[in-house]
Design a protein around this motif. Structure first.
Motif, PDB file in Angstrom:
ATOM      1  N   ALA A   1       0.934  -1.041   0.098  1.00  0.00           N
ATOM      2  CA  ALA A   1      -0.043   0.001  -0.033  1.00  0.00           C
ATOM      3  C   ALA A   1       0.779   1.179   0.147  1.00  0.00           C
ATOM      4  CB  ALA A   1      -1.000  -0.109   1.203  1.00  0.00           C
ATOM      5  N   ALA A   2       0.266   2.124  -0.659  1.00  0.00           N
ATOM      6  CA  ALA A   2       0.922   3.578  -0.613  1.00  0.00           C
ATOM      7  C   ALA A   2      -0.083   4.868  -0.586  1.00  0.00           C
ATOM      8  CB  ALA A   2       1.957   3.717  -1.758  1.00  0.00           C
ATOM      9  N   ILE A   3       0.346   5.708   0.113  1.00  0.00           N
ATOM     10  CA  ILE A   3      -0.317   6.976   0.101  1.00  0.00           C
ATOM     11  C   ILE A   3       0.414   8.207  -0.038  1.00  0.00           C
ATOM     12  CG2 ILE A   3      -0.354   6.875   2.756  1.00  0.00           C
ATOM     13  CD1 ILE A   3      -3.439   8.274   2.559  1.00  0.00           C
ATOM     14  N   THR A   4       0.068   9.072  -0.792  1.00  0.00           N
ATOM     15  CA  THR A   4       0.924  10.509  -1.168  1.00  0.00           C
ATOM     16  C   THR A   4      -0.050  11.470  -0.729  1.00  0.00           C
ATOM     17  OG1 THR A   4       2.053   8.990  -2.989  1.00  0.00           O
ATOM     18  CG2 THR A   4       2.014  11.407  -2.861  1.00  0.00           C
ATOM     19  N   TRP A   5       0.562  12.545  -0.055  1.00  0.00           N
ATOM     20  CA  TRP A   5       0.062  13.615   0.033  1.00  0.00           C
ATOM     21  C   TRP A   5       0.675  14.835  -0.104  1.00  0.00           C
ATOM     22  CZ3 TRP A   5       0.272  16.186   5.703  1.00  0.00           C
ATOM     23  CH2 TRP A   5      -0.303  17.450   5.767  1.00  0.00           C
ATOM     24  N   ASN A   6       0.334  15.725  -1.367  1.00  0.00           N
ATOM     25  CA  ASN A   6       0.917  16.717  -1.924  1.00  0.00           C
ATOM     26  C   ASN A   6       0.594  17.944  -0.931  1.00  0.00           C
ATOM     27  OD1 ASN A   6       2.186  15.590  -4.108  1.00  0.00           O
ATOM     28  ND2 ASN A   6       0.067  15.495  -4.905  1.00  0.00           N
ATOM     29  N   ILE A   7       1.410  18.236  -0.041  1.00  0.00           N
ATOM     30  CA  ILE A   7       1.071  19.201   1.091  1.00  0.00           C
ATOM     31  C   ILE A   7       0.926  20.717   0.408  1.00  0.00           C
ATOM     32  CG2 ILE A   7       1.788  20.454   3.210  1.00  0.00           C
ATOM     33  CD1 ILE A   7       3.333  17.814   3.875  1.00  0.00           C
ATOM     34  N   ASN A   8       1.965  21.049  -0.288  1.00  0.00           N
ATOM     35  CA  ASN A   8       1.993  22.182  -1.121  1.00  0.00           C
ATOM     36  C   ASN A   8       2.837  21.955  -2.254  1.00  0.00           C
ATOM     37  OD1 ASN A   8       4.431  22.818   0.160  1.00  0.00           O
ATOM     38  ND2 ASN A   8       3.429  23.770   1.775  1.00  0.00           N
ATOM     39  N   LYS A   9       3.309  23.231  -3.015  1.00  0.00           N
ATOM     40  CA  LYS A   9       4.100  23.268  -3.940  1.00  0.00           C
ATOM     41  C   LYS A   9       5.603  22.763  -3.655  1.00  0.00           C
ATOM     42  CE  LYS A   9       1.850  26.880  -6.448  1.00  0.00           C
ATOM     43  NZ  LYS A   9       1.845  28.030  -6.992  1.00  0.00           N
ATOM     44  N   LYS A  10       5.766  22.904  -2.338  1.00  0.00           N
ATOM     45  CA  LYS A  10       7.328  22.479  -1.851  1.00  0.00           C
ATOM     46  C   LYS A  10       7.480  21.051  -1.086  1.00  0.00           C
ATOM     47  CE  LYS A  10       8.854  27.213  -1.554  1.00  0.00           C
ATOM     48  NZ  LYS A  10       9.933  28.213  -0.566  1.00  0.00           N
ATOM     49  N   HIS A  11       6.298  20.576  -0.744  1.00  0.00           N
ATOM     50  CA  HIS A  11       6.304  19.370   0.031  1.00  0.00           C
ATOM     51  C   HIS A  11       5.491  18.304  -0.003  1.00  0.00           C
ATOM     52  CE1 HIS A  11       9.053  21.602   3.033  1.00  0.00           C
ATOM     53  NE2 HIS A  11       8.217  22.709   2.715  1.00  0.00           N
ATOM     54  N   THR A  12       6.059  17.338  -0.150  1.00  0.00           N
ATOM     55  CA  THR A  12       5.267  15.956  -0.493  1.00  0.00           C
ATOM     56  C   THR A  12       5.592  14.921   0.494  1.00  0.00           C
ATOM     57  OG1 THR A  12       5.256  16.673  -2.830  1.00  0.00           O
ATOM     58  CG2 THR A  12       4.609  14.268  -2.126  1.00  0.00           C
ATOM     59  N   LEU A  13       4.543  14.189   1.025  1.00  0.00           N
ATOM     60  CA  LEU A  13       5.080  13.098   1.613  1.00  0.00           C
ATOM     61  C   LEU A  13       4.320  11.755   1.271  1.00  0.00           C
ATOM     62  CD1 LEU A  13       4.127  14.179   5.490  1.00  0.00           C
ATOM     63  CD2 LEU A  13       6.315  13.767   4.553  1.00  0.00           C
ATOM     64  N   ASN A  14       5.193  10.662   1.295  1.00  0.00           N
ATOM     65  CA  ASN A  14       4.688   9.292   0.809  1.00  0.00           C
ATOM     66  C   ASN A  14       4.831   8.413   1.696  1.00  0.00           C
ATOM     67  OD1 ASN A  14       3.970   7.725  -1.581  1.00  0.00           O
ATOM     68  ND2 ASN A  14       5.961   6.901  -1.788  1.00  0.00           N
ATOM     69  N   LEU A  15       3.860   7.569   2.118  1.00  0.00           N
ATOM     70  CA  LEU A  15       3.962   6.330   3.128  1.00  0.00           C
ATOM     71  C   LEU A  15       3.565   5.121   2.208  1.00  0.00           C
ATOM     72  CD1 LEU A  15       4.264   5.514   6.130  1.00  0.00           C
ATOM     73  CD2 LEU A  15       1.569   5.740   6.304  1.00  0.00           C
ATOM     74  N   THR A  16       4.686   4.239   2.473  1.00  0.00           N
ATOM     75  CA  THR A  16       4.494   2.817   1.869  1.00  0.00           C
ATOM     76  C   THR A  16       4.711   1.595   2.703  1.00  0.00           C
ATOM     77  OG1 THR A  16       6.784   2.875   1.253  1.00  0.00           O
ATOM     78  CG2 THR A  16       5.342   3.804  -0.327  1.00  0.00           C
ATOM     79  N   TYR A  17       4.226   0.741   2.579  1.00  0.00           N
ATOM     80  CA  TYR A  17       4.137  -0.548   2.926  1.00  0.00           C
ATOM     81  C   TYR A  17       4.259  -1.902   2.248  1.00  0.00           C
ATOM     82  CZ  TYR A  17       2.872  -5.018   5.470  1.00  0.00           C
ATOM     83  OH  TYR A  17       2.773  -6.299   5.898  1.00  0.00           O
ATOM     84  N   SER A  18       5.082  -2.832   2.368  1.00  0.00           N
ATOM     85  CA  SER A  18       5.179  -3.659   1.658  1.00  0.00           C
ATOM     86  C   SER A  18       5.563  -5.204   2.371  1.00  0.00           C
ATOM     87  CB  SER A  18       5.859  -3.796   0.388  1.00  0.00           C
ATOM     88  OG  SER A  18       7.300  -3.546   0.694  1.00  0.00           O
ATOM     89  N   ARG A  19       5.159  -6.346   2.130  1.00  0.00           N
ATOM     90  CA  ARG A  19       5.345  -7.481   2.705  1.00  0.00           C
ATOM     91  C   ARG A  19       6.305  -8.223   1.511  1.00  0.00           C
ATOM     92  NH1 ARG A  19       3.381 -13.141   3.938  1.00  0.00           N
ATOM     93  NH2 ARG A  19       4.412 -13.724   6.054  1.00  0.00           N
ATOM     94  N   ARG A  20       7.521  -8.889   1.786  1.00  0.00           N
ATOM     95  CA  ARG A  20       8.336  -9.603   0.859  1.00  0.00           C
ATOM     96  C   ARG A  20       8.686 -10.922   1.226  1.00  0.00           C
ATOM     97  NH1 ARG A  20       8.051  -7.215  -3.860  1.00  0.00           N
ATOM     98  NH2 ARG A  20      10.230  -7.520  -4.334  1.00  0.00           N
ATOM     99  N   ILE A  21       9.381 -11.489   0.364  1.00  0.00           N
ATOM    100  CA  ILE A  21       9.884 -13.035   0.533  1.00  0.00           C
ATOM    101  C   ILE A  21      11.247 -13.200   0.144  1.00  0.00           C
ATOM    102  CG2 ILE A  21       8.793 -14.082  -1.154  1.00  0.00           C
ATOM    103  CD1 ILE A  21       8.446 -16.624   0.445  1.00  0.00           C
ATOM    104  N   ASP A  22      12.026 -13.826   0.881  1.00  0.00           N
ATOM    105  CA  ASP A  22      13.554 -14.112   0.006  1.00  0.00           C
ATOM    106  C   ASP A  22      13.529 -15.785   0.214  1.00  0.00           C
ATOM    107  OD1 ASP A  22      15.197 -11.866  -0.917  1.00  0.00           O
ATOM    108  OD2 ASP A  22      14.633 -11.059   1.201  1.00  0.00           O
ATOM    109  N   ARG A  23      13.421 -16.325  -1.022  1.00  0.00           N
ATOM    110  CA  ARG A  23      13.607 -17.897  -0.911  1.00  0.00           C
ATOM    111  C   ARG A  23      14.930 -18.198  -1.172  1.00  0.00           C
ATOM    112  NH1 ARG A  23       9.239 -16.789  -4.315  1.00  0.00           N
ATOM    113  NH2 ARG A  23       7.067 -17.470  -3.394  1.00  0.00           N
ATOM    114  N   PRO A  24      15.475 -19.373  -0.753  1.00  0.00           N
ATOM    115  CA  PRO A  24      16.793 -19.673  -0.804  1.00  0.00           C
ATOM    116  C   PRO A  24      17.233 -19.858  -2.207  1.00  0.00           C
ATOM    117  CG  PRO A  24      15.788 -21.201   0.916  1.00  0.00           C
ATOM    118  CD  PRO A  24      14.533 -20.167   0.136  1.00  0.00           C
ATOM    119  N   SER A  25      18.657 -19.875  -2.463  1.00  0.00           N
ATOM    120  CA  SER A  25      19.009 -20.096  -3.860  1.00  0.00           C
ATOM    121  C   SER A  25      18.967 -21.558  -3.952  1.00  0.00           C
ATOM    122  CB  SER A  25      20.300 -19.560  -4.120  1.00  0.00           C
ATOM    123  OG  SER A  25      21.457 -20.292  -3.384  1.00  0.00           O
ATOM    124  N   TYR A  26      19.100 -22.022  -5.184  1.00  0.00           N
ATOM    125  CA  TYR A  26      18.762 -23.415  -5.438  1.00  0.00           C
ATOM    126  C   TYR A  26      20.133 -24.155  -5.133  1.00  0.00           C
ATOM    127  CZ  TYR A  26      15.522 -21.632  -8.722  1.00  0.00           C
ATOM    128  OH  TYR A  26      14.424 -20.988  -9.425  1.00  0.00           O
TER     129      TYR A  26
END
Length: 806
Positions: free
Chosen positions: A540-565
């Motif tokens: 998920a991500a949410i972006t807030w353009n506060i004004n012409k100079k400032h922007t905030l972006n909040l992100t979340y993700s779940r990831r996996i790392d499988r073993p190499s063969y």
């Protein structure tokens, strides 16, 4: 150490200089000939002196735009498909002032759109909302480098002494080539990346929080190496040659040949690299009451050939069909010579010495074949299908004499080993991606199927009287099969002028089985290991353009790392009789939850803070059996990471452009290794600096450097600081059709590494080096058409599979 500190001060000083320059704003409005606001117009800010590109912006729904810059003389260019291009007269922007550009009215085109000749170029480092892009083809110091060296010099990327790649201090980074994940382990991946020359690379993209559209692999994010592809109409190409002088000379050549018209695009790239590479390794370890002092020198004689060829057929304005083949073929003759002095530690009494050599001869073949279908209409619907087949084949054999001597130099005894280790991996994938407008936003969904088979044979021999005697309890055949079925949905929407959202969910179902057939017939628990699991990966991500100079972006993700063969193959691979690595059939995938908040100031300065929680954290562990030391991938309980990152890309002066990046994270480990408790916390930090200077008369100079502070590797190893400073100059020749580049890397020779570990009764101090200080010369000549059309970029279906080949 003082040299490294000077580099850090330089980076921070550059950031401070950069901040002091940012004081001006340009505003404007774009409308059509009826006075209606025009969104999505591309506005380019260019220098009035030489028309070089400073910054681009897109008009919003109200046709308005804002560009932040420094004082100077500029003009604006406005382009939109279906409308005529317009440019303004030159104007001056003053410090601390806002310049309002005259309102522009674009006229619809009534004639066929003509091709455009591009004179502006991309900045070397681009900071975007979702990724950072290193435009390699614009770098002077990239000349003569290979892909692994370029990664080490990329913002926020680290490559350790075992060729493990991390991003902002976080392990688990996945490497993509043209959107296709390379399923290779650290060593084999490093060999492959070393075979890719900078002449073949267009850009490196670093994405820390990918959306649900991407495979869930990679807890630190993904790095996509984008190879060059034809963007020009007509027949065109380039030829390059390069020379590299390190300890020994090396060479490379590259050829690009392409043809494009309105119905077909044919593209091809070929390159060759050859040369001898040297690196040194020193290990000083105390195990129980015995001291082992090892010094080794390694030489690798590499020859590699890379090829890429394909075609895009433009059936009509909506439909494109493409085919593509890539191949990598190489030989690597690796030689190690080492001396290990063995003594009784309490009294320092000499016992004996081990003189060991290891000659490994290997041939590698790696090829991928892709067919792609793309449909895109004017309503915003786009459908992509990819079918892929890839294979990796490696043939290697090793000859390893181990000779023991006493303090007088008299021979005591010898043990000679030989092994044969062929590897074959086949990867089959198919995927479909759909994007369309829905619910006042953009809806994306898709599915992917992958099936992987691997066959690893390991035949181990004692050489007795010149005869090879097979050792059954050290020989095996390992077969591995894996099937991953995935589906995802992703939704994006601009709620209003200030708020936008993105949310997605990816489902991956994994079936795997590893079968180990031992030559001695012994049955053990790791002979046949099956695992089946179903996982959900929200983002998920949410972006807030506060004004012409400032922007905030909040992100979340779940990831996996499988073993190499190969990490799942539980058998041993010896460096010498006292040092080896082994696999782990019970290795679990690790899972990571990432949260990151990013603040963007005036469109160019990005500051982010983040938190990551890793479950079943997997890392390389150093341990002992009898008098031998081995390395094995194992699961630790948990890892937590608190991170901070700041990066700025901007013009400092009219003749001076730069980029500076600083990252910091604090890592906490809690778990156990072989019943030994691991509880530790450590800060890590690093910096990257890149500066480009336009000198006039078609001369350009470049200075870049990187610094990694003291850190941690493998949960028990503490690393000392590293860094490097490169400098180069470029000259355009032959009416700008040719480029000559000369550069020097690691000027102060500060890249060599040093590390120590004191865990579980094993005390080790290690250090090493590679040919980091080099002189590089490159010449490139471009021929044919220079009229540019955007290249069709696509991701193939092998994204997450190729990375895991070891």
């Amino acid at each position: 150490m003082s040299k490294l500190m000077m580099m850090t001060v330089s980076v921070l000083l550059t950031i401070n200089i950069s901040f002091s320059q940012i004081k001006s704003t340009i505003e404007g409005t774009v409308k059509d000939n009826a006075g209606k606001a025009l969104p999505l117009v591309n506005i380019s800010l260019l220098k009035s002196k030489d028309s070089s590109l400073v910054k681009t912006e897109i008009s919003n729904e109200q046709g308005k735009f804002t560009i932040n810059t420094i004082e100077g003389n500029y003009f604006l260019s406005y382009t939109l498909v279906g409308y005529g291009k317009k440019t303004t007269a030159a104007f001056t922007v003053s410090n601390n002032k806002t310049y309002t550009a005259p309102e522009i009215n674009l006229q619809p085109e009534i004639t066929k759109l003509q091709e455009v000749t591009v004179v502006a170029k991309k900045p070397m480092i681009e900071v975007k909302a979702d990724k950072t892009v290193f435009n390699v083809e614009n770098s002077i110091n990239a000349t003569g480098s290979n892909a692994l060296e370029l990664l080490q010099k990329s913002p926020g990327i680290q490559v350790d002494n075992n060729d493990n790649i991390s991003m902002k201090g976080k392990t688990g980074t996945k490497i993509y080539i043209d959107g296709k994940m390379t399923q290779l382990d650290a060593k084999t991946l490093a060999d492959y990346l070393r075979s890719i020359n900078s002449n073949d690379i267009e850009a490196i993209e670093m994405i820390s929080n990918p959306s649900a559209k991407y495979d869930a692999s990679g807890n630190a994010g993904i790095i996509n190496i984008r190879l060059k592809k034809n963007k020009k109409y007509g027949t065109n190409g380039s030829i390059s040659t390069g020379y590299v002088q390190g300890v020994t000379p090396k060479g490379n050549t590259a050829l690009s040949l392409n043809y494009r018209n309105k119905k077909v695009n044919l593209f091809s790239n070929f390159s060759e690299n050859l040369g001898m590479y040297e690196n040194g390794l020193n290990l000083y370890r105390i195990q129980k009451d015995t001291l082992y002092d090892q010094h080794s020198l390694h030489h690798s004689n590499n020859k590699s050939f890379n090829g890429k060829a394909g075609a895009d057929f433009f059936i009509n304005s909506r439909t494109t069909i493409g085919v593509m083949a890539t191949g990598n073929f190489g030989t690597n003759d690796w030689t190690s010579n080492s001396q290990t002095d063995i003594s009784y530690d309490p009294t320092q009494q000499y016992i004996k010495s081990l003189y060991a050599t290891n000659d490994i001869f290997s041939k590698r073949k790696n090829a991928d074949f892709n067919i792609n279908y793309r449909y895109a209409d004017t309503s915003g619907t786009e459908i992509n299908f990819d079918g892929d087949y890839g294979f990796f084949s490696n043939r290697s054999n090793s000859y390893q004499p181990n000779l023991y001597y006493d303090e007088t130099g008299a021979a005591l005894y010898s043990v000679i080993y030989r092994n044969n280790a062929p590897i074959d991996i086949n990867i089959y994938t198919a995927k479909v991606d759909v994007e369309k407008k829905a619910w006042k936003g953009k809806l994306g969904y898709g599915a992917k199927f992958s099936y992987v088979t691997t066959q690893n044979t390991f035949d181990f021999f004692n050489v007795i009287g010149g005869d090879n005697v097979k050792i059954l309890n050290k020989s095996n055949y390992f077969s591995y099969k894996e099937n991953v079925n995935a589906a995802y949905v992703n939704y994006q929407r601009q709620l209003n002028e200030k708020w936008s959202i993105q949310t997605g969910l990816r489902l991956e179902q994994t079936n795997r089985e590893g079968i180990l057939t031992r030559e001695d017939g012994i049955i053990q628990p790791d002979n046949d290991v099956k695992k089946n699991y179903l996982d959900f990966f929200p983002s998920a991500a949410i972006t807030w353009n506060i004004n012409k100079k400032h922007t905030l972006n909040l992100t979340y993700s779940r990831r996996i790392d499988r073993p190499s063969y190969q990490d799942l193959n539980p058998f041993e691979n010896k460096l010498d009789e006292l040092t080896y690595d082994k696999g782990n059939a019970f290795l679990l995938p690790q899972y990571t939850d990432n949260v990151e908040l990013t603040h963007t100031f005036m469109g160019f300065l990005n500051t982010s803070v983040g938190y990551s929680y890793v479950k079943d954290y997997a890392t390389q562990v150093t341990d002992t059996i009898n008098n031998a030391t081995y390395v094995q991938q194992q699961n630790l309980a948990t890892q937590q990471i608190i991170s901070f990152n700041v990066g700025s890309s901007l013009p400092i002066k009219k003749w001076w452009n730069g980029y500076a990046n600083f990252w910091y994270n604090y890592q906490l480990f809690n778990g156990h290794i072989n019943d030994k408790i691991v509880q530790l916390s450590i800060p890590l930090y690093g910096a990257y600096l890149q500066q480009t200077f336009t000198l006039g008369n078609d001369y350009t100079a470049e200075l870049n450097g990187w610094y990694n502070g003291p850190g941690l590797w493998g949960a028990t190893w503490r690393n000392k600081p590293q860094g490097g400073l490169d400098a180069g100059i470029q000259k355009l020749l032959m009416q700008k059709k040719a480029t000559l580049k000369i550069s020097v890397t690691d000027i102060f020779f500060t890249s060599p590494w040093a590390s120590s570990s004191d865990f579980g009764g094993l005390n080790i101090r290690a250090n090493g080096y590679w040919e980091s200080r080099t002189l590089k010369v490159s010449f490139t000549y471009r021929f044919g058409s220079s009229q540019v059309k955007s290249a069709r970029q696509r991701q193939t279906g092998l994204e997450s599979e190729s990375k895991r080949i070891k």
